[in-house]
Motif scaffolding. Sequence first.
Motif, PDB file in Angstrom:
ATOM      1  N   LYS A  29       0.856  -1.179   0.000  1.00 58.35           N
ATOM      2  CA  LYS A  29       0.000   0.000   0.000  1.00 58.35           C
ATOM      3  C   LYS A  29       0.898   1.238   0.000  1.00 58.35           C
ATOM      4  CE  LYS A  29      -1.898  -1.402   3.791  1.00 58.35           C
ATOM      5  NZ  LYS A  29      -2.725  -1.483   5.015  1.00 58.35           N
ATOM      6  N   PRO A  30       0.344   2.418  -0.264  1.00 59.14           N
ATOM      7  CA  PRO A  30       1.150   3.644  -0.152  1.00 59.14           C
ATOM      8  C   PRO A  30       1.763   3.736   1.236  1.00 59.14           C
ATOM      9  CG  PRO A  30      -0.974   4.115  -1.184  1.00 59.14           C
ATOM     10  CD  PRO A  30      -1.045   2.699  -0.697  1.00 59.14           C
ATOM     11  N   TRP A  31       2.948   4.331   1.317  1.00 63.18           N
ATOM     12  CA  TRP A  31       3.664   4.344   2.598  1.00 63.18           C
ATOM     13  C   TRP A  31       2.869   5.020   3.707  1.00 63.18           C
ATOM     14  CZ3 TRP A  31       4.750   8.877   5.099  1.00 63.18           C
ATOM     15  CH2 TRP A  31       4.699  10.062   4.347  1.00 63.18           C
ATOM     16  N   TYR A  32       2.090   6.033   3.362  1.00 63.92           N
ATOM     17  CA  TYR A  32       1.340   6.753   4.396  1.00 63.92           C
ATOM     18  C   TYR A  32       0.143   5.940   4.909  1.00 63.92           C
ATOM     19  CZ  TYR A  32      -1.016   8.001   0.020  1.00 63.92           C
ATOM     20  OH  TYR A  32      -1.626   7.952  -1.211  1.00 63.92           O
ATOM     21  N   ARG A  33      -0.147   4.816   4.241  1.00 63.15           N
ATOM     22  CA  ARG A  33      -1.198   3.911   4.724  1.00 63.15           C
ATOM     23  C   ARG A  33      -0.609   2.604   5.253  1.00 63.15           C
ATOM     24  NH1 ARG A  33      -5.291   3.011   0.044  1.00 63.15           N
ATOM     25  NH2 ARG A  33      -6.158   1.621   1.633  1.00 63.15           N
ATOM     26  N   THR A  34       0.713   2.570   5.335  1.00 62.71           N
ATOM     27  CA  THR A  34       1.414   1.391   5.868  1.00 62.71           C
ATOM     28  C   THR A  34       2.048   1.797   7.194  1.00 62.71           C
ATOM     29  OG1 THR A  34       1.918   0.683   3.610  1.00 62.71           O
ATOM     30  CG2 THR A  34       3.160  -0.356   5.393  1.00 62.71           C
ATOM     31  N   ARG A  35       1.555   1.252   8.280  1.00 65.37           N
ATOM     32  CA  ARG A  35       1.884   1.754   9.613  1.00 65.37           C
ATOM     33  C   ARG A  35       3.377   1.837   9.873  1.00 65.37           C
ATOM     34  NH1 ARG A  35       2.660   0.054  14.933  1.00 65.37           N
ATOM     35  NH2 ARG A  35       1.707   1.443  16.499  1.00 65.37           N
ATOM     36  N   HIS A  36       4.144   0.758   9.583  1.00 65.47           N
ATOM     37  CA  HIS A  36       5.560   0.759   9.938  1.00 65.47           C
ATOM     38  C   HIS A  36       6.357   1.757   9.089  1.00 65.47           C
ATOM     39  CE1 HIS A  36       5.259  -2.315   6.735  1.00 65.47           C
ATOM     40  NE2 HIS A  36       6.509  -2.006   6.427  1.00 65.47           N
ATOM     41  N   LEU A  37       5.950   1.968   7.845  1.00 69.52           N
ATOM     42  CA  LEU A  37       6.656   2.939   7.000  1.00 69.52           C
ATOM     43  C   LEU A  37       6.299   4.373   7.399  1.00 69.52           C
ATOM     44  CD1 LEU A  37       6.496   1.304   3.450  1.00 69.52           C
ATOM     45  CD2 LEU A  37       8.296   1.175   5.191  1.00 69.52           C
ATOM     46  N   LEU A  38       5.054   4.588   7.786  1.00 72.18           N
ATOM     47  CA  LEU A  38       4.651   5.909   8.266  1.00 72.18           C
ATOM     48  C   LEU A  38       5.427   6.277   9.523  1.00 72.18           C
ATOM     49  CD1 LEU A  38       2.799   8.398   8.203  1.00 72.18           C
ATOM     50  CD2 LEU A  38       1.089   7.061   9.473  1.00 72.18           C
ATOM     51  N   LEU A  39       5.545   5.318  10.461  1.00 67.60           N
ATOM     52  CA  LEU A  39       6.284   5.567  11.695  1.00 67.60           C
ATOM     53  C   LEU A  39       7.776   5.782  11.417  1.00 67.60           C
ATOM     54  CD1 LEU A  39       4.598   2.998  14.118  1.00 67.60           C
ATOM     55  CD2 LEU A  39       4.286   5.493  14.067  1.00 67.60           C
ATOM     56  N   GLU A 240      16.613  -7.141  13.643  1.00 70.92           N
ATOM     57  CA  GLU A 240      15.399  -6.711  14.345  1.00 70.92           C
ATOM     58  C   GLU A 240      14.917  -5.353  13.843  1.00 70.92           C
ATOM     59  OE1 GLU A 240      16.160  -6.720  18.497  1.00 70.92           O
ATOM     60  OE2 GLU A 240      16.457  -8.895  18.624  1.00 70.92           O
ATOM     61  N   ILE A 241      15.857  -4.422  13.629  1.00 67.24           N
ATOM     62  CA  ILE A 241      15.486  -3.085  13.159  1.00 67.24           C
ATOM     63  C   ILE A 241      14.914  -3.148  11.746  1.00 67.24           C
ATOM     64  CG2 ILE A 241      16.450  -0.858  12.405  1.00 67.24           C
ATOM     65  CD1 ILE A 241      18.251  -0.973  14.871  1.00 67.24           C
ATOM     66  N   LEU A 242      15.583  -3.882  10.854  1.00 66.33           N
ATOM     67  CA  LEU A 242      15.080  -4.000   9.482  1.00 66.33           C
ATOM     68  C   LEU A 242      13.729  -4.712   9.453  1.00 66.33           C
ATOM     69  CD1 LEU A 242      18.351  -4.920   7.550  1.00 66.33           C
ATOM     70  CD2 LEU A 242      17.084  -2.766   7.443  1.00 66.33           C
ATOM     71  N   THR A 243      13.577  -5.740  10.287  1.00 62.98           N
ATOM     72  CA  THR A 243      12.315  -6.474  10.336  1.00 62.98           C
ATOM     73  C   THR A 243      11.179  -5.583  10.830  1.00 62.98           C
ATOM     74  OG1 THR A 243      13.464  -8.570  10.747  1.00 62.98           O
ATOM     75  CG2 THR A 243      11.124  -8.474  11.313  1.00 62.98           C
ATOM     76  N   LYS A 244      11.448  -4.794  11.868  1.00 64.94           N
ATOM     77  CA  LYS A 244      10.420  -3.938  12.448  1.00 64.94           C
ATOM     78  C   LYS A 244      10.049  -2.779  11.528  1.00 64.94           C
ATOM     79  CE  LYS A 244       9.492  -0.831  16.347  1.00 64.94           C
ATOM     80  NZ  LYS A 244       9.999  -0.284  17.647  1.00 64.94           N
ATOM     81  N   TRP A 245      11.076  -2.088  10.996  1.00 61.47           N
ATOM     82  CA  TRP A 245      10.828  -0.835  10.283  1.00 61.47           C
ATOM     83  C   TRP A 245      10.662  -1.002   8.776  1.00 61.47           C
ATOM     84  CZ3 TRP A 245       9.803   3.330  13.245  1.00 61.47           C
ATOM     85  CH2 TRP A 245      10.246   3.312  14.569  1.00 61.47           C
ATOM     86  N   HIS A 246      11.207  -2.067   8.196  1.00 65.87           N
ATOM     87  CA  HIS A 246      11.070  -2.278   6.749  1.00 65.87           C
ATOM     88  C   HIS A 246      10.040  -3.348   6.400  1.00 65.87           C
ATOM     89  CE1 HIS A 246      15.210  -0.444   5.385  1.00 65.87           C
ATOM     90  NE2 HIS A 246      14.504   0.353   6.168  1.00 65.87           N
ATOM     91  N   ALA A 247       9.770  -4.254   7.330  1.00 66.10           N
ATOM     92  CA  ALA A 247       8.853  -5.357   7.020  1.00 66.10           C
ATOM     93  C   ALA A 247       7.674  -5.439   7.975  1.00 66.10           C
ATOM     94  CB  ALA A 247       9.617  -6.681   7.032  1.00 66.10           C
TER      95      ALA A 247
END
Length: 527
Positions: A29-39, A240-247
């Motif tokens: 989805k667009p990044w602004y509708r994807t929670r982890h990418l928005l954060l 852990e960081i890549l998994t949390k923030w990128h995936a």
Amino acid sequence: MGQDEKARKKSTELVVGVELAAVLPTDAKPWYRTRHLLLLNLALLMPLLSASAIGFDGSMMNGLQTLSQWRDYFDKPSGAVLGAMNAIFPVGKIVAVVPTAWLADRFGRKTPIWIGLLGLIGSTAIQASSHTVAQFIVGRFLMGFFTAFIGQPSPILIAELAYPTHRAKMTALYQTFFYCGSTLAAWSTYGSFRIHSTWSWRVPSVLQGAIPLIQLLGFVFVPESPRWLLANGKTSQAREILTKWHAGGDKTSVLVAYEMDQIATTVKLEQQARESSSYMDLVRTRPNQHRTLIAFIVGFFAQWNGASVVSYYLTMVLNTVGITKTSEQSLINGLLQIWNWIAAVVAGALMVDRLGRRTLFLTSVAGMLVSYIIWTALTARFVATLDEAMGRTVVAFIFIYYFFYDIAWAPLLVAYPVEIFEFGLRARGVAVMYGSTFAGLIIGQFVNPIAMGQIGWRYYIVFDCILAMLFVVIWFLFPETKGRTLEEIAEVFDGKSRKVGDVEADLKMPDSVSEQVEHVQGGSQKA
């Protein structure tokens, strides 16, 4: 796969390359509708604001020079004294270049930023409470010193932490935030010039600490660079960081597996090639010499392409064309900063993936050259005729000149050097860029007011010649880097099979990741 999806995939491949596009989520989805990418992008606002703290200073000093209260309080500084008050800021920055790079490599990208934010808040108090020229200069030196601690590692942290498809835009947006700070400074001085006391200039000085304070409060939510963590043996934390923030927490993410493998391969290759890293590595091989020369050119000529004359001495430029009222000068300064910010974001940062870095640089310098020549000719005509309309036209061409400046030098000043250096030399390479920037700025701060005072508009001819030379240099030296990950950009300089020292490796997608991609794609096609 529908036509729209195919077109979207093709567009993504042009931006990030075929291999990375293959491991990106197919149902994104667009990044602004994807929670982890928005954060993630909200968290990256904190290091982005580092450029705002730097931008505040140049515009504030421009604004202070328009205030009679400031000029009278410090006995109307001019020439060498005014140059020293401006130049001491980059002197502080150049002193901090080497220790900042060492801290960023030794203790992580975030450590020097924490030190810088605390130091800036303290330095603001010294500058804002100045009672003498000496105290003002000391405050500005410390401001410059601690600015380097936040300005140098921030774009590196952004580049190493940003989502792959956002990296180019995020790093390009970094320097455009310079105008966020400069706009705040310009309008604060415009609003305070009516105060008939020293608070007319102390208020903008106090506000210089507002941005670092906001960063200090929000920086706790920013993660460390996963590339730095992996390079320093903290593999599980990096994952852990890549998994949390990128995936978004998906531990089976193909994207994370691909990123981890690319980073690990690159780091291992560099570590095998050299037992210890030093500044000499920047010039040991032809590819690194090429990178370092580009970093020096980008940094030094960001100050010597004509922009610094207006950035710190707009008052003198406007005086040359008959615009002398404080209210008019302050208003032009404020409007110019807003114009710069819009141009840098819309025509610069958001275009880096579509047009590419090389195209933006060449277009920028060509436009700057033409508008600077016209600016020079119009100023000469005004001096001869004292035609008020001619003076207003000069101001219009200053805005045109800055439009072309902003489409490349604002977004790519930091972003381009950050991405062309491999991980082990990235902090040192950025230090070279900043060092040459500060050196050019220091020279300009002393030379510009003296030259403007002695030969006036004729000084602009120097920059006409520099811009013509710069176009030729960029044409032959600056390669295109779009469509590649940070690790893949090395191919542009080192060749398809990367070589560092006597160690050689081909950074292609590993078989394990390739099999996962085929499995995921096969499943999606069946569905």
